[in-house]
Design a protein around this motif. Structure first.
Motif, PDB file in Angstrom:
ATOM      1  N   ASP A   1     -12.194   4.297  -0.655  1.00  0.00           N
ATOM      2  CA  ASP A   1     -12.229   2.853  -0.840  1.00  0.00           C
ATOM      3  C   ASP A   1     -10.765   2.430  -0.860  1.00  0.00           C
ATOM      4  OD1 ASP A   1     -12.661   0.252  -1.460  1.00  0.00           O
ATOM      5  OD2 ASP A   1     -13.321   0.581  -3.514  1.00  0.00           O
ATOM      6  N   PHE A   2     -10.333   1.808   0.229  1.00  0.00           N
ATOM      7  CA  PHE A   2      -8.908   1.519   0.398  1.00  0.00           C
ATOM      8  C   PHE A   2      -8.768   0.028   0.697  1.00  0.00           C
ATOM      9  CE2 PHE A   2      -4.959   2.496   3.197  1.00  0.00           C
ATOM     10  CZ  PHE A   2      -4.141   2.043   2.181  1.00  0.00           C
ATOM     11  N   THR A   3      -8.180  -0.714  -0.232  1.00  0.00           N
ATOM     12  CA  THR A   3      -8.067  -2.166  -0.057  1.00  0.00           C
ATOM     13  C   THR A   3      -6.747  -2.564   0.587  1.00  0.00           C
ATOM     14  OG1 THR A   3      -7.052  -2.427  -2.213  1.00  0.00           O
ATOM     15  CG2 THR A   3      -9.451  -2.612  -2.114  1.00  0.00           C
ATOM     16  N   LEU A   4      -5.913  -1.631   0.895  1.00  0.00           N
ATOM     17  CA  LEU A   4      -4.559  -1.870   1.417  1.00  0.00           C
ATOM     18  C   LEU A   4      -3.614  -2.261   0.283  1.00  0.00           C
ATOM     19  CD1 LEU A   4      -4.218  -3.798   4.800  1.00  0.00           C
ATOM     20  CD2 LEU A   4      -3.396  -1.532   4.239  1.00  0.00           C
ATOM     21  N   LEU A   5      -4.150  -2.954  -0.718  1.00  0.00           N
ATOM     22  CA  LEU A   5      -3.277  -3.451  -1.777  1.00  0.00           C
ATOM     23  C   LEU A   5      -3.115  -2.424  -2.897  1.00  0.00           C
ATOM     24  CD1 LEU A   5      -4.753  -7.058  -1.980  1.00  0.00           C
ATOM     25  CD2 LEU A   5      -2.668  -6.356  -0.832  1.00  0.00           C
ATOM     26  N   ARG A   6      -3.938  -1.409  -2.886  1.00  0.00           N
ATOM     27  CA  ARG A   6      -3.908  -0.385  -3.922  1.00  0.00           C
ATOM     28  C   ARG A   6      -4.112   0.975  -3.274  1.00  0.00           C
ATOM     29  NH1 ARG A   6      -7.818  -1.967  -8.723  1.00  0.00           N
ATOM     30  NH2 ARG A   6      -9.264  -1.109  -7.229  1.00  0.00           N
TER      31      ARG A   6
ATOM     32  N   ALA B   1       0.823  -1.215   0.000  1.00  0.00           N
ATOM     33  CA  ALA B   1       0.000   0.000   0.000  1.00  0.00           C
ATOM     34  C   ALA B   1       0.852   1.257   0.000  1.00  0.00           C
ATOM     35  CB  ALA B   1      -0.918   0.001   1.220  1.00  0.00           C
TER      36      ALA B   1
ATOM     37  N   ARG C   1     -10.279  -4.404   3.788  1.00  0.00           N
ATOM     38  CA  ARG C   1     -11.256  -3.308   3.632  1.00  0.00           C
ATOM     39  C   ARG C   1     -10.874  -2.177   4.572  1.00  0.00           C
ATOM     40  NH1 ARG C   1     -16.945  -6.256   4.361  1.00  0.00           N
ATOM     41  NH2 ARG C   1     -17.647  -4.091   4.491  1.00  0.00           N
TER      42      ARG C   1
ATOM     43  N   ILE D   1      -1.682  -6.811  -8.695  1.00  0.00           N
ATOM     44  CA  ILE D   1      -0.360  -6.771  -8.062  1.00  0.00           C
ATOM     45  C   ILE D   1       0.603  -7.788  -8.683  1.00  0.00           C
ATOM     46  CG2 ILE D   1       0.766  -7.452  -5.877  1.00  0.00           C
ATOM     47  CD1 ILE D   1      -1.623  -5.930  -4.580  1.00  0.00           C
TER      48      ILE D   1
END
Lengths: 429, 291
Positions: free
Chosen positions: B37-42, A79, B257, A102
């Motif tokens: 909207d924050f998925t941690l991965l993006r 992130a 999430r 990813i």
């Protein structure tokens, strides 16, 4: 004066133009993250040193992360725009990683193969076992560890009950219930002192690693990972849920209230356990358990011969890394996965490379052929975005029926809707 | 600005910087993440108040509010009363008081995770607690953690067991601060012990009460460790132990999430703020002073 100025300018220009060239020719650094598995770490370090010696243009920054911190550490690192270039990822959250863009597709040439097909050909059961890292017909990883579960019997507890696992081990779930009853010991108050067999109740992912494969044996499937839809209010799910419910509430052979099955088995309080992988052997030895290993039961009327779900760890490359780093990362992954025998001998991690599986050493191994046979007929758990959220919902549904006593007629349709909502939301992210 | 003020600012600066980095920045970040909207991965994407609107329809969130409120109720009012009673007992002089006080305080010392592990063993279906209760229940097994009714009660009892001694010590400090002369004067004026407690001690304990109430309520709202370490499936069975604190962890680090997790944490922050302000407001009124 003018000539001196031009000379100085040209010299400066040359120096400046050489800087990026020199920088571009410098070593590429690959940041590699692995979870902590002490027996494997020493071998990793040894092989990485060998790789760096053979590839002086590649530096490897090796980091180990404790297993329980892995998901959080990796997600937060990604992130923040950092994170590893190459990482060892379990298949559980892989659907999320793929969905978020990813993962970089494999570079077969950099990894040391002629093409992608050559990778599949290099593995025993390549099509089914590499499927864990295939999305939309594209391969995204090389396996570092392939696992499925088989059944371990505590031979001493079986013998004490007058049973011999070699001849009496049940081949169907229906027979398992009868055998488990013979192996179960209760005290005068009716409390369970020893369980014959029990499922893994404590962690939600087992709804997808054990429960769903039992549904699949009957021809159903709770999760369609291609269309991202759920089919839960089905006769197959009802049959499996009914069996689990009877296990707890009718036959009273076990349940979620008791010690986790693995712990109980290692403590000698559970006679049979069916969710240890081949990695369980050292734990049996440490615990002094006299064990034997057997294939998973199937339903008497099974239409699919699958055992429990296959799961795996794969080397995956961060799509955010530069092309040079990605190529170097795949080269490193190719090198590290070219030592399956060492990883199996030292760390107990199984890679189904044909060079290893077809060796004499593998053929002489007493237990691995059983695991490989089970893997060969098994399916991966669904690799979906929202994997853990779906598993959580399935466990909640299971507990509403088995612990809360609610009717399947009420719970299953609601659960199906809930899982469909989760899948739709996760896919849209 | 005077030289003295500049030096003052200089000395305060480290604390201000520390507060800004480790408190203010996370709070503001959390607030901002709750609007994304924050998925941690993006990287996060701005969605405005959508997460808040979605929460109103989120069954898990709505259940977590009721679970949290139940836990707050069970771990505040009984704790206040029992810890005050314990303080009153230990305020008396009796043989072995100091040793007993140390033993009574012991549950506060180990970390909550250790407490959780110990109680998980003790409350095994056929464990020590079941054996102790067998003469009354006649049951060979009691399902303390997997029974949806018993499980939250078990969490509350374990929490109270470990927090009552701590608040007892706070009450004891408050009681010790009340001059004996006041109690003696009340007794001379004909007040019995109960009247002395009700009319003299309790009003003078108001600042202590405010402290105990505020801290215990805030801690209860933030409940996480016990539910994480003991409850089946982390929050189960059937989410009867999924407190808001646990839900924040689940949303953020298990379900990726982070936007929703931040939204829940903002709501939790607002709830704690409102309840604390209400408590402080109710504690105002007639003030008693020893001066």
């Amino acid at each position: 004066m003018f000539r001196r100025f031009v000379l100085a300018f040209v010299t400066l220009l040359l120096i400046v133009s050489m800087v990026p060239t020199a920088y571009g020719q410098g070593p590429v650094t690959v940041k590699l993250w692995m979870h902590v598995h002490p027996p494997r770490v020493a071998l990793d370090e040894e092989l990485i040193a060998q790789f760096e010696a053979e590839n002086p243009d590649i530096d490897v920054e090796y980091t180990t992360v404790p297993d329980q911190e892995w998901d959080t550490a990796l997600a937060t690192a990604l992130a923040s725009g950092g994170g590893p270039d190459l990482f060892n990822q379990a298949t559980f959250a892989m659907g999320d990683f793929y969905n978020q863009g990813i993962l970089a597709p494999i570079d077969p040439v950099a990894a040391g193969y002629a093409d992608v097909q050559a990778i599949f050909d290099a593995y025993s059961f390549g099509d089914s076992l590499l499927a864990g890292a295939v999305f939309d017909d594209v391969l995204y990883g090389l396996p570092t560890e392939l696992s499925t579960y088989a059944c371990y019997a505590n031979d001493d507890l079986w013998a004490a009950a007058g049973l011999d696992p070699a001849t009496d081990f049940p081949s169907t779930w229906e027979e398992l219930k009868d055998v488990a009853e013979q192996l179960t010991i209760r005290d005068e108050s009716g409390a369970l002192v020893q369980r014959g067999f029990d499922f893994h109740w404590g962690n939600s992912i087992f709804t997808l690693l054990i429960f769903n494969p039992m549904v699949q044996q009957l021809g159903g499937n709770m999760i369609d990972e291609v269309n991202l839809t759920a089919s839960i209010d089905t006769p197959e799910v009802r049959q499996v849920m009914g069996y689990w419910n009877d296990w707890v509430n009718t036959w009273k052979l076990g349940g979620p209230q008791y010690e986790i099955d693995r712990t109980a088995f290692l403590a000698g309080n559970l006679a049979t356990d069916c969710d240890f992988g081949n990695w369980g052997v050292p734990q049996m030895v440490d615990a002094g358990i006299n064990y034997s290993i057997h294939p998973q039961p199937r339903w008497a009327e099974a239409v699919s011969n699958n055992a429990m779900a296959t799961y795996a760890y794969f080397f995956m490359v961060n799509s955010g890394a530069s092309p040079e780093v990605q190529a170097a990362a795949w080269k490193l992954a190719g090198f590290l996965t070219d030592h399956p025998q060492e990883y199996f001998d030292v760390a107990g991690l199984f890679q189904s490379k044909k060079s290893f599986v077809e060796s004499e050493a593998f053929a002489e191994n007493e237990i691995m052929p059983i695991f490989l046979q089970e893997m060969g007929v098994s399916l991966y758990h669904p690799r979906i975005p929202g994997f853990f959220e779906v598993a959580d919902a399935l466990m909640r549904g299971r507990d509403r029926i088995i612990v809360g006593g609610e009717s399947m007629d009420v719970v299953l349709p609601e659960l199906e809707q809930e899982v469909n909502d989760i899948l739709a939301r996760a896919a849209a992210r | 600005m005077q030289r003295r003020q500049i030096w003052g600012l200089f000395f305060v600066l480290p604390t201000v910087i520390f507060f800004a980095i480790f408190f203010l920045y996370p709070i503001v970040s959390g607030l901002l993440f709750s609007l994304t909207d924050f998925t941690l991965l993006r990287p996060p994407e701005w969605v405005g108040l959508q997460n808040y609107a979605d929460l109103l329809k989120d069954r898990l969130f709505l259940k977590s509010i009721s679970v949290t409120l139940g836990f707050v109720l069970g771990t505040t009012v009984p704790v206040w009363i029992l810890s005050l009673l314990a303080a009153k007992v230990f305020y008396q002089r009796f043989a072995g008081r100091e040793i007993l006080k140390v033993l009574f305080f012991a549950p506060v010392l180990p970390s909550l995770v250790v407490v959780a592990i110990v109680w998980r063993i003790l409350m095994n279906p056929s464990g020590v607690m079941t054996t102790l209760l067998r003469p009354f229940t006649g049951l060979g097994e009691i399902d303390f953690f997997n029974n949806p009714t018993l499980s939250p009660i078990s969490m509350i009892l374990i929490n109270d067991w470990t927090t009552i001694p701590f608040y007892m010590l706070i009450w004891l400090a408050g009681l010790t601060g009340i001059p004996l002369e006041l109690r003696d004067a009340a007794l001379v004026d004909g007040a019995n012990r109960w009247q002395s407690f009700l009319r003299i001690e309790l009003p003078l304990l108001r600042p202590t009460a405010v402290f105990v109430a505020a801290i215990s309520t805030i801690n209860a709202f933030q409940a996480f460790t016990l539910q994480y370490a003991i409850s089946p499936g982390r929050g189960g069975p059937i989410d009867v132990n999924t407190t808001m604190g646990l839900l924040i962890w689940k949303y953020g680090f298990q379900f990726y999430r982070m936007g929703d997790a931040s939204t829940v944490s903002v709501v939790l922050f607002a709830l704690i703020l409102i309840v604390t302000i209400l408590q402080l407001g109710l504690s105002r009124g007639e003030q008693y002073s020893l001066e």
